[in-house]
Design a protein around this motif. Structure first.
Motif, PDB file in Angstrom:
ATOM      1  N   PHE A  17       0.800  -1.217   0.000  1.00 14.27           N
ATOM      2  CA  PHE A  17       0.000   0.000   0.000  1.00 14.27           C
ATOM      3  C   PHE A  17       0.839   1.277   0.000  1.00 14.27           C
ATOM      4  CE2 PHE A  17      -2.675  -3.262   2.013  1.00 14.27           C
ATOM      5  CZ  PHE A  17      -3.673  -3.296   1.069  1.00 14.27           C
ATOM      6  N   TYR A  29      -6.296   1.515  -1.296  1.00  8.82           N
ATOM      7  CA  TYR A  29      -6.955   0.229  -1.031  1.00  8.82           C
ATOM      8  C   TYR A  29      -8.018  -0.056  -2.094  1.00  8.82           C
ATOM      9  CZ  TYR A  29      -9.178  -3.614   1.428  1.00  8.82           C
ATOM     10  OH  TYR A  29      -9.692  -4.842   1.752  1.00  8.82           O
ATOM     11  N   VAL A  79      -4.717  -9.295  -0.373  1.00 10.40           N
ATOM     12  CA  VAL A  79      -5.988  -8.657  -0.704  1.00 10.40           C
ATOM     13  C   VAL A  79      -6.966  -9.629  -1.352  1.00 10.40           C
ATOM     14  CG1 VAL A  79      -5.116  -6.302  -0.863  1.00 10.40           C
ATOM     15  CG2 VAL A  79      -5.032  -7.775  -2.865  1.00 10.40           C
TER      16      VAL A  79
END
Length: 90
Positions: A17, A29, A79
């Motif tokens: 990130f 995100y 993710v």
């Protein structure tokens, strides 16, 4: 009742990130999830064309992923997960 069989292949997709936060701040995100959707769709398309059994997972363990790859789960986190199998048994 279905038996719990471990997947043949588990692909875990992660994001760093900090790299995207420099450029996109609070959207990093959301951007990672959009890219995840594109990659998953491509993986589904290719797997089905090859006669494989794809399945995207909706939740994972970011702390376990961090321990497995040796990184801080706040800096790099999983993710999305994707299971790939050889198809239905005949």
């Amino acid at each position: 009742m279905l038996a719990m069989i471990p997947p043949q292949v588990l692909i875990v997709l992660s994001a760093r990130f900090c790299r995207t936060m420099r450029e996109y701040q609070g959207l990093s995100y959301a951007l990672a999830l959009k890219h995840l959707g594109v990659v998953r769709q491509l993986m589904y398309t290719v797997a089905v064309a090859m006669g494989l059994a794809p399945r995207a997972l909706g939740a994972g363990d970011t702390e376990a992923f961090g321990e497995a790859v040796g990184s801080d789960h706040l800096a790099e986190s999983s993710v999305g997960e994707f299971i790939l199998g050889s198809g239905k048994p005949e």
